[in-house]
Design a protein around this motif. Structure first.
Motif, PDB file in Angstrom:
ATOM      1  N   GLY A  77      99.259 -24.149 -33.483  1.00  0.00           N
ATOM      2  CA  GLY A  77      97.977 -24.373 -34.103  1.00  0.00           C
ATOM      3  C   GLY A  77      97.665 -25.803 -34.444  1.00  0.00           C
ATOM      4  O   GLY A  77      96.335 -25.982 -34.869  1.00  0.00           O
ATOM      5  N   GLU A  78      98.179 -26.544 -34.049  1.00  0.00           N
ATOM      6  CA  GLU A  78      98.050 -28.138 -34.496  1.00  0.00           C
ATOM      7  C   GLU A  78      98.716 -28.990 -33.564  1.00  0.00           C
ATOM      8  O   GLU A  78      99.877 -28.849 -33.202  1.00  0.00           O
ATOM      9  CB  GLU A  78      98.276 -28.423 -35.685  1.00  0.00           C
ATOM     10  CG  GLU A  78      99.920 -28.600 -36.256  1.00  0.00           C
ATOM     11  CD  GLU A  78      99.821 -28.864 -37.536  1.00  0.00           C
ATOM     12  OE1 GLU A  78      99.599 -29.976 -37.852  1.00  0.00           O
ATOM     13  OE2 GLU A  78     100.496 -28.210 -38.468  1.00  0.00           O
ATOM     14  N   PRO A  79      98.152 -29.900 -32.828  1.00  0.00           N
ATOM     15  CA  PRO A  79      98.690 -31.041 -31.856  1.00  0.00           C
ATOM     16  C   PRO A  79      99.686 -31.880 -32.913  1.00  0.00           C
ATOM     17  O   PRO A  79      99.452 -32.080 -33.867  1.00  0.00           O
ATOM     18  CB  PRO A  79      97.721 -32.084 -31.590  1.00  0.00           C
ATOM     19  CG  PRO A  79      96.398 -31.413 -31.813  1.00  0.00           C
ATOM     20  CD  PRO A  79      96.614 -30.216 -32.828  1.00  0.00           C
ATOM     21  N   ARG A  80     100.899 -31.738 -32.261  1.00  0.00           N
ATOM     22  CA  ARG A  80     101.948 -32.499 -33.151  1.00  0.00           C
ATOM     23  C   ARG A  80     103.005 -32.704 -32.125  1.00  0.00           C
ATOM     24  O   ARG A  80     103.266 -32.430 -31.119  1.00  0.00           O
ATOM     25  CB  ARG A  80     102.550 -31.532 -34.345  1.00  0.00           C
ATOM     26  CG  ARG A  80     102.862 -30.057 -33.948  1.00  0.00           C
ATOM     27  CD  ARG A  80     103.367 -29.493 -35.167  1.00  0.00           C
ATOM     28  NE  ARG A  80     103.879 -28.090 -34.783  1.00  0.00           N
ATOM     29  CZ  ARG A  80     104.569 -27.495 -35.755  1.00  0.00           C
ATOM     30  NH1 ARG A  80     104.854 -28.022 -36.796  1.00  0.00           N
ATOM     31  NH2 ARG A  80     105.079 -26.214 -35.428  1.00  0.00           N
TER      32      ARG A  80
ATOM     33  N   ARG B 289      95.903 -25.478 -30.347  1.00  0.00           N
ATOM     34  CA  ARG B 289      94.568 -25.192 -30.688  1.00  0.00           C
ATOM     35  C   ARG B 289      94.305 -27.092 -31.270  1.00  0.00           C
ATOM     36  O   ARG B 289      95.148 -27.619 -31.964  1.00  0.00           O
ATOM     37  CB  ARG B 289      94.438 -24.626 -32.188  1.00  0.00           C
ATOM     38  CG  ARG B 289      93.048 -24.690 -32.890  1.00  0.00           C
ATOM     39  CD  ARG B 289      93.207 -24.179 -34.386  1.00  0.00           C
ATOM     40  NE  ARG B 289      93.632 -22.950 -34.421  1.00  0.00           N
ATOM     41  CZ  ARG B 289      92.954 -21.525 -34.005  1.00  0.00           C
ATOM     42  NH1 ARG B 289      91.870 -21.780 -33.605  1.00  0.00           N
ATOM     43  NH2 ARG B 289      93.616 -20.519 -34.263  1.00  0.00           N
ATOM     44  N   THR B 290      93.490 -27.515 -30.505  1.00  0.00           N
ATOM     45  CA  THR B 290      93.112 -28.992 -30.807  1.00  0.00           C
ATOM     46  C   THR B 290      92.018 -29.240 -31.867  1.00  0.00           C
ATOM     47  O   THR B 290      92.246 -30.453 -32.561  1.00  0.00           O
ATOM     48  CB  THR B 290      92.670 -29.775 -29.297  1.00  0.00           C
ATOM     49  OG1 THR B 290      91.383 -28.660 -29.108  1.00  0.00           O
ATOM     50  CG2 THR B 290      93.630 -29.416 -28.235  1.00  0.00           C
TER      51      THR B 290
ATOM     52  N   GLU C 128     101.576 -35.693 -39.892  1.00  0.00           N
ATOM     53  CA  GLU C 128     101.911 -35.422 -38.605  1.00  0.00           C
ATOM     54  C   GLU C 128     101.965 -36.852 -38.050  1.00  0.00           C
ATOM     55  O   GLU C 128     102.918 -37.312 -37.461  1.00  0.00           O
ATOM     56  CB  GLU C 128     101.422 -34.514 -37.822  1.00  0.00           C
ATOM     57  CG  GLU C 128     102.170 -34.396 -36.272  1.00  0.00           C
ATOM     58  CD  GLU C 128     103.444 -33.810 -36.581  1.00  0.00           C
ATOM     59  OE1 GLU C 128     103.868 -33.353 -37.404  1.00  0.00           O
ATOM     60  OE2 GLU C 128     104.344 -34.284 -35.664  1.00  0.00           O
TER      61      GLU C 128
ATOM     62  N   THR D  61      89.549 -32.744 -35.581  1.00  0.00           N
ATOM     63  CA  THR D  61      90.498 -32.312 -34.854  1.00  0.00           C
ATOM     64  C   THR D  61      91.475 -31.311 -35.904  1.00  0.00           C
ATOM     65  O   THR D  61      91.410 -31.576 -37.038  1.00  0.00           O
ATOM     66  CB  THR D  61      91.410 -33.301 -34.126  1.00  0.00           C
ATOM     67  OG1 THR D  61      92.063 -33.973 -34.954  1.00  0.00           O
ATOM     68  CG2 THR D  61      90.581 -34.267 -33.317  1.00  0.00           C
ATOM     69  N   ALA D  62      92.557 -30.889 -35.321  1.00  0.00           N
ATOM     70  CA  ALA D  62      93.426 -30.207 -35.778  1.00  0.00           C
ATOM     71  C   ALA D  62      94.596 -30.997 -36.336  1.00  0.00           C
ATOM     72  O   ALA D  62      95.755 -30.299 -36.831  1.00  0.00           O
ATOM     73  CB  ALA D  62      93.903 -28.651 -35.185  1.00  0.00           C
ATOM     74  N   VAL D  63      94.605 -32.117 -35.983  1.00  0.00           N
ATOM     75  CA  VAL D  63      95.768 -33.191 -36.200  1.00  0.00           C
ATOM     76  C   VAL D  63      95.469 -33.529 -37.557  1.00  0.00           C
ATOM     77  O   VAL D  63      94.669 -33.799 -38.240  1.00  0.00           O
ATOM     78  CB  VAL D  63      95.722 -34.443 -35.135  1.00  0.00           C
ATOM     79  CG1 VAL D  63      96.786 -35.185 -35.395  1.00  0.00           C
ATOM     80  CG2 VAL D  63      95.209 -34.083 -33.798  1.00  0.00           C
TER      81      VAL D  63
ATOM     82  N   VAL E 191      89.986 -32.886 -25.032  1.00  0.00           N
ATOM     83  CA  VAL E 191      89.092 -32.208 -26.025  1.00  0.00           C
ATOM     84  C   VAL E 191      87.589 -32.408 -26.035  1.00  0.00           C
ATOM     85  O   VAL E 191      86.930 -31.453 -25.717  1.00  0.00           O
ATOM     86  CB  VAL E 191      89.254 -32.866 -27.575  1.00  0.00           C
ATOM     87  CG1 VAL E 191      88.281 -32.398 -28.565  1.00  0.00           C
ATOM     88  CG2 VAL E 191      90.756 -32.896 -27.919  1.00  0.00           C
TER      89      VAL E 191
ATOM     90  N   VAL F   8      95.006 -36.582 -28.739  1.00  0.00           N
ATOM     91  CA  VAL F   8      95.729 -35.225 -28.292  1.00  0.00           C
ATOM     92  C   VAL F   8      96.373 -35.222 -27.049  1.00  0.00           C
ATOM     93  O   VAL F   8      97.367 -34.423 -27.025  1.00  0.00           O
ATOM     94  CB  VAL F   8      94.238 -34.224 -28.211  1.00  0.00           C
ATOM     95  CG1 VAL F   8      94.686 -32.943 -27.881  1.00  0.00           C
ATOM     96  CG2 VAL F   8      93.661 -34.289 -29.863  1.00  0.00           C
TER      97      VAL F   8
ATOM     98  N   LEU G 228      99.616 -36.407 -27.774  1.00  0.00           N
ATOM     99  CA  LEU G 228     100.505 -35.311 -28.675  1.00  0.00           C
ATOM    100  C   LEU G 228     100.784 -34.250 -27.909  1.00  0.00           C
ATOM    101  O   LEU G 228     101.465 -33.183 -28.353  1.00  0.00           O
ATOM    102  CB  LEU G 228      99.750 -34.984 -29.733  1.00  0.00           C
ATOM    103  CG  LEU G 228      99.829 -35.833 -31.177  1.00  0.00           C
ATOM    104  CD1 LEU G 228      98.530 -35.616 -32.079  1.00  0.00           C
ATOM    105  CD2 LEU G 228     101.024 -35.669 -31.589  1.00  0.00           C
ATOM    106  N   SER G 229     100.162 -33.969 -26.734  1.00  0.00           N
ATOM    107  CA  SER G 229     100.399 -32.822 -25.886  1.00  0.00           C
ATOM    108  C   SER G 229     101.277 -32.961 -24.323  1.00  0.00           C
ATOM    109  O   SER G 229     101.128 -32.048 -23.798  1.00  0.00           O
ATOM    110  CB  SER G 229      99.378 -32.136 -25.911  1.00  0.00           C
ATOM    111  OG  SER G 229      98.206 -32.800 -25.149  1.00  0.00           O
TER     112      SER G 229
END
Lengths: 793, 280
Positions: free
Chosen positions: A328-331, A354-355, B45, B93-95, B185, B275, B278-279
């Motif tokens: 659910g989150e970039p980590r 989910r970005t 994070e 973002t979700a970060v 993104v 992103v 992180l991925s």
């Protein structure tokens, strides 16, 4: 003994027979009644002065005595059916397997010697009136001419099959009874107890041999997975039985591949626990077929050293695992899990990340449609994975049906499920909802303002259970405990609920650690569960209460592989529980192979409307094909294939026709708004791995199997008297279990057998001692009472 | 001073973002940046981490005077750029990003706690032996280095020499616009050239003047992302050359025209890189 003296006939006669009267109820009988009543009236005057109660008692005793006399006059008989002399056969079946050459335990005789003595001295005489037919069994049932020619040479004890064969196919006369003399160390195939009972032939079992062999240590069970991936570790499951009297006894275990020692370990023999179950890990090495041997180093005085060694085949070959990771989150944990698994060619990681609140990013997908709607669009699509990892993702990202799919994925498909800590994971993410909460190995609290996921520094230590688990095998050059102690500290922890009763805590975190300059000060807070696992249905679930294992990668030297091995073992372990859609299993059964094939459709429902063919390759290499019929009443296909040549046989699926998938799952309802139509799914070039087979096929299908035929030493195992089995055989068939030192009732038991050719007989009872004893007792009681109460004689 | 520009097509969203950004920046600040040796325990994070390094030369080389004080090269745009970028990352973002950036040397024992590090204005950078070793280890472990704000051939050559000591034998590749880093993104069709705010003038182009950079500068008009990859093709180091992405973050509140034309593009690149790191 007393029963037969008192009642004249054995129990079996009364159990089977019916009471009747042979006399004529005519003038004589009625005259006797009149005489006795007259005497009673005359006698009654003599007790006139007694009270009413005393008179009633005396009258009752007199009436009872009269009744006994009248019964005698009526000539009572027991009507029974018993074996017709000369018309029946009693089959005597002797165990001729090698275990019968072992000591009987009572004196210097072997079990076979005891059996022969019993047959010659007691059984043949007990079978008087019937013909005795002698058989023996080891690998198979065989008829013997004389007792002397029977030798304990069979390398198996097919007790149940031999009994069933004998009772079903005996055609040389009327078989009335089977007497089997054995130690009960059955190691043949399985026969339904109903089949044995339906033969209708009573089996009398005589058990020979000791219930315990002092000083014996036995490797009773060795269980290996049939397949393993190259250069991995595999756990051999062992069951050790012992009758050690030594409180400090230790025994050394070794795992061997030929002459090479793969692993060694010591096990303590606890006198209070005669059975010990343990696992031992060993490296499987490169690809190829292994015959793995586990050996106990036998004590010098072990009476049966032959049961200290077992071998099993292990097919070391690539096994692919397809894993879905929803984040659910970039980590950083996401990145480094991907990095760890990228080093393993057998793990195909498909990720959905989910970005932004309205965008997601997919990696590892095998086609543009995979995960296009977020969560797999159907149950079949979800079942295409072997494991699901859920990261910091709110439970609301899935609808109710998808929650149900996930639970079924574990329970029915046998998949693995791992939940990783995070700001939106577990209770913080609202994962207390059923059915997922039921599947997880810890209780999940309702969401609250309290954030159970927190930053901090934590050391990790395996529990005692964890140290025995493959999950804590992270390589390194030191002991397993030390390898964990020297890992960098974690940077976060999520407080978990209570581990459930069936759960196992593998790792614990010790918090309360703080830095003071270069020093680390441990405040000594209690241990907190970090990695908890449990079986759920056919699959396994786990919770990892941290998302900072990436520190094990970033804060160690580049050649440190502990982070990578941790994740690879974790994923292999949990993905490894997933059931194959097509499974071929193979078992050697003497000089035959028992082949079974189970097929499932993409929803993992049994597939039965099809035809299955397998190819058998014997040791000589001349392959042939065999069609497998469907086994009646089951959803599997199977056949027993003769395998006369000793050696290793390979059986592989050759063809499946018909039986297209029975059902096609419908698409689930639309996901929540976050994942709805305007989600911008990016499929970047270069992201798709080259292997797409996992999407189309099922990489964990077991399409081939190996088995070794012959060259066994089964008779060295479980060689003690198996009295419970022999009692069950007797009870199931209507016979009885006999100890060899007391066969005195065997003759009568045989005479009244329910099977065979019978004749009807009336056994007179008028002279049975119990009637006269009763009469004397009644009269003595009456006389004594009258004397006591003051009456005359 | 913000240059005037009569743009007719200003977007409402951009205005709103500008206003919100200005309000946030004008408001009370919680923590400007964390101490070099201290980590405040929060649930964030990502910690944007600026690498402190040494540069060769004297004034206008290793350091320069601007806005009333002397700056070392490593601290160009720091910490305002990271602070603004952290806010935008958290918003868009979700970060979850710490609002307080870190500054660390490559030899810091806790460098591994920052799997993404950022270096700026590296045209005069020189790394010590211990820094070279530390960076080599960091990258081998999976760390990700982003180098920004260096222009022209001489400054590129400076970085190339330094990195040749870190990863001998590696070759730089220029990432094509089809590379995933341009699409994680946002779909970026053209690599943007972001000039420092002082050189952003309507109608004069986006390339900074050559006198501000180490010479020979050569052609500075083409921005690009160049990269080092590991043996498995994964990006280890990216260098945004002939562009100053971080300045677009730092100066977002300096005017609508700059924000619309440069800050938004800087954020698109920045978010994609973050992103991606992180991925992958």
């Amino acid at each position: 003994m007393w029963f037969e003296w008192l009642f004249k006939y054995p129990r079996e006669a009364y159990a089977q027979g019916e009471l009747a009267f042979a006399g004529d109820f005519g003038v004589l009988w009625w005259g006797a009644v009149a005489v006795l009543l007259t005497l009673g009236v005359v006698f009654g005057r003599r007790v006139a002065r007694f009270s009413m109660l005393q008179r009633a008692t005396v009258y009752l005793l007199q009436i009872a005595a009269i009744a006994v006399l009248l019964t005698l006059i009526a000539e009572p008989v027991l009507e029974v059916t018993r074996l017709a002399p000369g018309a029946n056969t009693v089959a005597v079946l002797v165990d001729s397997s090698q275990s019968m050459a072992l000591p009987a335990g009572t004196n210097d005789e072997t079990r076979m010697e005891v059996a022969k003595r019993l047959i010659s001295d007691e059984i043949e005489s007990a079978s008087r009136g019937s013909e005795v037919a002698l058989f023996h069994f080891g690998d198979a049932l065989q008829q013997a001419g004389t007792v002397a020619e029977v030798q304990a040479e069979g390398d198996r004890s097919r007790l149940l099959e031999s009994l069933t064969d004998l009772a079903t196919h005996y055609d040389q006369g009327a078989l009335a009874t089977v007497i089997v003399v054995t130690d009960g160390a059955h190691n043949g195939g399985s026969v339904g107890w109903e089949t044995l009972a339906e033969t209708g032939i009573p089996v009398h079992s005589i058990g020979v041999g000791p219930a315990d062999i002092p000083g014996d240590v036995e490797l009773a069970e060795l269980v290996l997975p049939s397949r393993a991936s190259p250069h991995t570790q595999v756990a051999a499951h062992l069951v050790i039985r012992h009758s050690s009297r030594d409180a400090d006894g230790k025994i050394r275990l070794r795992v061997l591949d030929g002459e090479s020692v793969l692993a060694a370990e010591s096990v303590t023999l606890d006198p209070s626990s005669p059975t010990i179950a343990t696992d031992i890990l060993f490296p499987v090495g490169g690809a190829g077929l292994r015959e793995v041997t586990v050996a106990l180093e036998a004590p010098p005085d072990d009476p049966l050293p032959g049961n200290n060694v077992q071998s099993a085949l292990l097919d070391v070959d690539r096994e692919r695992y397809r894993v879905l990771y929803l984040e659910g989150e970039p980590r950083w944990e996401f990145k480094f899990i991907r990095r760890a698994t990228a080093e393993d060619d057998d793990i195909e990681l498909v990720t959905w990340l989910r970005t932004t609140p309205r965008k997601t990013y997919r990696q590892g997908t095998s086609d543009p449609d995979e995960l296009a709607d977020g969560f797999p669009e159907s149950l079949e699509a979800l079942y295409g994975y072997d494991m699901v990892i859920i990261g910091s993702l709110p439970a609301t990202s899935l609808n109710d049906e998808q929650h149900d799919w996930l639970a079924r994925f574990v329970a029915e498909r046998g998949g693995g499920l791992l939940a990783i800590a995070g700001r939106q994971a577990l209770d913080n993410g609202g994962w207390d909802v059923k059915p997922m909460a039921q599947a997880l190995p810890v209780t999940v609290a309702r969401p609250s303002e309290y954030l159970s996921y927190r930053r901090g520094n934590y050391r990790v230590h395996p529990t005692d259970d964890g140290l025995r688990s493959v999950l804590t095998d992270i390589g390194g050059e030191e002991s397993r405990e030390r390898n964990w102690e020297t890992l960098p500290m974690l940077a976060d922890h999520q407080q978990l609920g209570t581990p459930k009763p069936g759960a196992t805590v593998i790792l614990e975190a010790f918090g309360g650690i703080e830095r003071r300059g270069a020093d680390v000060v441990v405040r000594g807070s209690p241990a907190k569960p970090l990695l908890v696992t449990q079986p759920y249905g056919y699959g396994r679930t786990a919770v990892l209460a941290t998302a900072s294992t990436w520190r094990w990668r970033m804060r160690t030297p580049p050649d440190d592989t502990r982070h990578s091995l941790f994740w690879r073992h974790l994923i292999r372990h949990f993905a490894g529980s997933a059931l194959p859609r097509r499974r071929l299993s193979l078992a050697a059964d003497g000089d035959a192979l028992d082949v079974r094939v189970a097929l499932k459709n993409p929803r993992f429902e049994p597939l039965t409307d099809t035809a299955v063919t397998v190819q058998v390759t014997p040791p000589d290499g001349e392959s042939f094909e065999v069609a497998l019929p469907r086994i009646a009443g089951e959803s599997t296909f199977g056949e027993t294939i003769p395998a006369a040549t000793p050696g290793i046989y390979r059986v592989e699926m050759a063809g499946i026709s018909g039986g297209a998938p029975q059902t096609e799952g419908g698409r689930p309802d639309a996901l929540d708004s976050v994942n709805s139509h305007d989600v911008d799914m990016q499929v970047a070039s270069g992201e798709t791995p080259g292997v797409a087979a996992g999407r189309l096929g099922y990489p964990r299908d077991a399409l081939a199997a190996l088995a070794r035929v012959g060259e066994t030493n089964l008779e060295q195992f479980a060689a003690t008297l198996n009295e419970p089995l022999l009692r069950r055989v007797a009870e199931t068939t209507g016979g009885a279990y006999w100890r060899p030192d007391d066969l005195s009732g065997l003759a009568d038991a045989l005479a009244f057998s329910s099977a065979g050719i019978h004749e009807r007989q009336q056994l007179p009872l008028w002279n049975a001692p119990f009637l006269f004893v009763l009469l004397v007792l009644l009269k003595c009681a009456e006389w004594s009472l009258r004397r006591y109460w003051g009456g005359g004689i | 001073m913000m240059p005037a520009h009569p743009t007719a097509g200003r977007k409402l969203t951009a205005r709103l973002l500008l206003v919100v950004g200005a309000l946030i920046l004008a408001g009370p600040t919680v923590a400007q940046f964390a101490d070099e040796d201290g980590i405040t325990q929060t649930n964030d994070e990502l910690w944007l981490t600026r690498i402190r390094y040494d540069s060769v030369g004297g004034p206008r080389q290793a350091y320069y005077h601007y806005d009333g004080r002397w700056w070392e090269r490593w601290e160009t745009d720091f910490p305002q750029a990271e602070q603004n970028f952290a806010k935008r990352l958290n918003e868009l973002t979700a970060v979850t990003v710490s609002p307080a950036p870190l500054r660390r040397r490559l030899t810091h024992p806790a460098l591994g706690d920052s799997p993404l590090i950022f270096m700026s204005d590296v045209g005069y950078m020189q790394l010590s032996k211990s820094e070279i070793d530390a960076l080599r280890t960091y990258l081998a472990n999976g760390g990700f280095l982003w180098v920004d704000d260096f222009w022209g051939d001489a400054e590129w050559a400076s970085l190339e020499r330094a990195m040749a000591d870190v990863l001998p034998g590696k070759r730089w590749i220029t990432l094509p616009i089809e590379h995933p880093i341009f699409h994680t993104v946002f779909d970026i069709e053209v690599m943007p050239q972001i000039p420092a705010r002082d050189y952003a003038r309507w109608g004069r182009g986006t390339t900074e003047p050559s006198f501000e950079h180490r010479r020979p500068t050569g052609n500075m008009s083409t921005p690009s992302i160049r990269a080092y990859t590991d043996d498995d093709g994964r990006l280890m180091v990216i260098a945004t050359h002939n562009t100053d992405i971080a300045d677009g973050w730092e100066r977002e509140s300096y005017g609508e025209w700059y924000f619309e034309n440069f800050s938004t593009k800087s954020y698109r690149v920045g978010i994609n890189v973050i992103v991606y790191a992180l991925s992958h």
